[in-house]
Motif scaffolding. Structure first.
Motif, PDB file in Angstrom:
ATOM      1  N   MET A 293       0.859  -1.179   0.000  1.00  0.00           N
ATOM      2  CA  MET A 293       0.000   0.000   0.000  1.00  0.00           C
ATOM      3  C   MET A 293       0.896   1.229   0.000  1.00  0.00           C
ATOM      4  O   MET A 293       2.035   1.174   0.413  1.00  0.00           O
ATOM      5  CB  MET A 293      -0.972   0.013   1.181  1.00  0.00           C
ATOM      6  N   VAL A 294       0.347   2.328  -0.515  1.00  0.00           N
ATOM      7  CA  VAL A 294       1.070   3.584  -0.591  1.00  0.00           C
ATOM      8  C   VAL A 294       0.273   4.645   0.154  1.00  0.00           C
ATOM      9  O   VAL A 294      -0.928   4.794  -0.071  1.00  0.00           O
ATOM     10  CB  VAL A 294       1.277   4.034  -2.066  1.00  0.00           C
ATOM     11  N   ALA A 295       0.955   5.355   1.039  1.00  0.00           N
ATOM     12  CA  ALA A 295       0.356   6.495   1.736  1.00  0.00           C
ATOM     13  C   ALA A 295       0.963   7.752   1.123  1.00  0.00           C
ATOM     14  O   ALA A 295       2.180   7.866   1.024  1.00  0.00           O
ATOM     15  CB  ALA A 295       0.655   6.436   3.226  1.00  0.00           C
ATOM     16  N   VAL A 296       0.114   8.680   0.681  1.00  0.00           N
ATOM     17  CA  VAL A 296       0.581   9.905   0.026  1.00  0.00           C
ATOM     18  C   VAL A 296      -0.014  11.114   0.739  1.00  0.00           C
ATOM     19  O   VAL A 296      -1.222  11.155   0.978  1.00  0.00           O
ATOM     20  CB  VAL A 296       0.158   9.954  -1.462  1.00  0.00           C
ATOM     21  N   ALA A 297       0.842  12.082   1.065  1.00  0.00           N
ATOM     22  CA  ALA A 297       0.378  13.348   1.645  1.00  0.00           C
ATOM     23  C   ALA A 297       0.704  14.459   0.652  1.00  0.00           C
ATOM     24  O   ALA A 297       1.864  14.656   0.297  1.00  0.00           O
ATOM     25  CB  ALA A 297       1.064  13.626   2.971  1.00  0.00           C
ATOM     26  N   PHE A 298      -0.333  15.151   0.180  1.00  0.00           N
ATOM     27  CA  PHE A 298      -0.149  16.307  -0.697  1.00  0.00           C
ATOM     28  C   PHE A 298      -0.089  17.554   0.178  1.00  0.00           C
ATOM     29  O   PHE A 298      -1.007  17.802   0.958  1.00  0.00           O
ATOM     30  CB  PHE A 298      -1.306  16.441  -1.690  1.00  0.00           C
ATOM     31  N   ILE A 299       0.970  18.342   0.048  1.00  0.00           N
ATOM     32  CA  ILE A 299       1.148  19.547   0.849  1.00  0.00           C
ATOM     33  C   ILE A 299       1.244  20.737  -0.091  1.00  0.00           C
ATOM     34  O   ILE A 299       2.070  20.751  -1.013  1.00  0.00           O
ATOM     35  CB  ILE A 299       2.427  19.444   1.704  1.00  0.00           C
ATOM     36  N   TRP A 300       0.402  21.740   0.138  1.00  0.00           N
ATOM     37  CA  TRP A 300       0.384  22.959  -0.682  1.00  0.00           C
ATOM     38  C   TRP A 300       1.468  23.900  -0.165  1.00  0.00           C
ATOM     39  O   TRP A 300       1.519  24.194   1.024  1.00  0.00           O
ATOM     40  CB  TRP A 300      -0.990  23.604  -0.611  1.00  0.00           C
ATOM     41  N   MET A 301       2.346  24.414  -1.049  1.00  0.00           N
ATOM     42  CA  MET A 301       3.487  25.210  -0.613  1.00  0.00           C
ATOM     43  C   MET A 301       3.469  26.649  -1.119  1.00  0.00           C
ATOM     44  O   MET A 301       4.477  27.339  -1.020  1.00  0.00           O
ATOM     45  CB  MET A 301       4.787  24.551  -1.079  1.00  0.00           C
ATOM     46  N   SER A 302       2.368  27.141  -1.661  1.00  0.00           N
ATOM     47  CA  SER A 302       2.330  28.474  -2.251  1.00  0.00           C
ATOM     48  C   SER A 302       1.279  29.349  -1.572  1.00  0.00           C
ATOM     49  O   SER A 302       0.333  28.836  -0.976  1.00  0.00           O
ATOM     50  CB  SER A 302       2.000  28.362  -3.745  1.00  0.00           C
ATOM     51  N   ASN A 303       1.449  30.661  -1.697  1.00  0.00           N
ATOM     52  CA  ASN A 303       0.462  31.613  -1.188  1.00  0.00           C
ATOM     53  C   ASN A 303      -0.541  31.995  -2.265  1.00  0.00           C
ATOM     54  O   ASN A 303      -1.435  32.798  -2.012  1.00  0.00           O
ATOM     55  CB  ASN A 303       1.156  32.893  -0.700  1.00  0.00           C
ATOM     56  N   GLN A 304      -0.392  31.477  -3.457  1.00  0.00           N
ATOM     57  CA  GLN A 304      -1.209  31.864  -4.604  1.00  0.00           C
ATOM     58  C   GLN A 304      -2.199  30.764  -4.977  1.00  0.00           C
ATOM     59  O   GLN A 304      -1.891  29.581  -4.877  1.00  0.00           O
ATOM     60  CB  GLN A 304      -0.313  32.134  -5.822  1.00  0.00           C
ATOM     61  N   HIS A 305      -3.371  31.186  -5.441  1.00  0.00           N
ATOM     62  CA  HIS A 305      -4.315  30.252  -6.044  1.00  0.00           C
ATOM     63  C   HIS A 305      -3.859  29.995  -7.478  1.00  0.00           C
ATOM     64  O   HIS A 305      -3.323  30.895  -8.131  1.00  0.00           O
ATOM     65  CB  HIS A 305      -5.728  30.851  -6.101  1.00  0.00           C
ATOM     66  N   ILE A 306      -4.060  28.775  -7.960  1.00  0.00           N
ATOM     67  CA  ILE A 306      -3.804  28.498  -9.372  1.00  0.00           C
ATOM     68  C   ILE A 306      -5.034  27.795  -9.940  1.00  0.00           C
ATOM     69  O   ILE A 306      -5.879  27.301  -9.198  1.00  0.00           O
ATOM     70  CB  ILE A 306      -2.511  27.674  -9.609  1.00  0.00           C
ATOM     71  N   SER A 307      -5.117  27.758 -11.251  1.00  0.00           N
ATOM     72  CA  SER A 307      -6.298  27.200 -11.909  1.00  0.00           C
ATOM     73  C   SER A 307      -6.405  25.695 -11.654  1.00  0.00           C
ATOM     74  O   SER A 307      -5.406  25.010 -11.412  1.00  0.00           O
ATOM     75  CB  SER A 307      -6.240  27.454 -13.409  1.00  0.00           C
ATOM     76  N   SER A 308      -7.622  25.198 -11.747  1.00  0.00           N
ATOM     77  CA  SER A 308      -7.859  23.771 -11.534  1.00  0.00           C
ATOM     78  C   SER A 308      -7.146  22.925 -12.583  1.00  0.00           C
ATOM     79  O   SER A 308      -6.666  21.835 -12.279  1.00  0.00           O
ATOM     80  CB  SER A 308      -9.354  23.473 -11.550  1.00  0.00           C
TER      81      SER A 308
END
Length: 132
Positions: free
Chosen positions: A96-111
């Motif tokens: 199994m794989v555990a993945v953590a996505f961490i946002w590192m920016s102060n800006q919004h970006i498009s979907s």
């Protein structure tokens, strides 16, 4: 909509033990596709677990308002939901794989841009898992 295109509650990392192992362990790895960073861990599969579990984190340091943090988490969650088969198909039996996505920016970006970054990260993780 097929069942595989749904992001189910059991696919989320909720175990504090797994989180500690993911962030504090020596066996975890990181992949960056700015503004996202993914920390992942490959381990043995337990019977009740799915093959890929995900955690999404957006810091209050980057977005002060909860509405902004929730928007970014929703974008990442949707991008992962659409692309998750890229990784799930590569995970072998008993793993199994555990993945953590961490946002590192102060800006919004498009979907669309978030989609491409998540896809890039998932392909890189799948490639590294295939090489192990």
């Amino acid at each position: 909509m097929t069942a595989s295109a749904i992001f189910q509650k059991r696919e989320r990392i909720v175990s504090r033990k797994l989180m500690d192992e993911l962030f504090g362990g020596d066996h975890s790895h990181a992949v960056v596709a700015f503004p996202l960073k993914a920390v992942y861990l490959v381990k043995e599969h337990l019977d009740e677990q799915v093959s890929v579990e995900v955690l999404i984190s957006v810091s209050k340091k980057h977005f002060k308002h909860a509405v902004d943090r929730n928007r970014v988490k929703r974008q990442v969650r949707e991008a992962y939901r659409k692309q998750k088969q890229l990784l799930a198909d590569r995970v072998g039996d008993g793993m199994m794989v555990a993945v953590a996505f961490i946002w590192m920016s102060n800006q919004h970006i498009s979907s669309a841009e978030v989609d491409s970054r998540v896809k890039h990260i998932l392909m890189r993780i799948a490639k590294k898992i295939g090489n192990e």
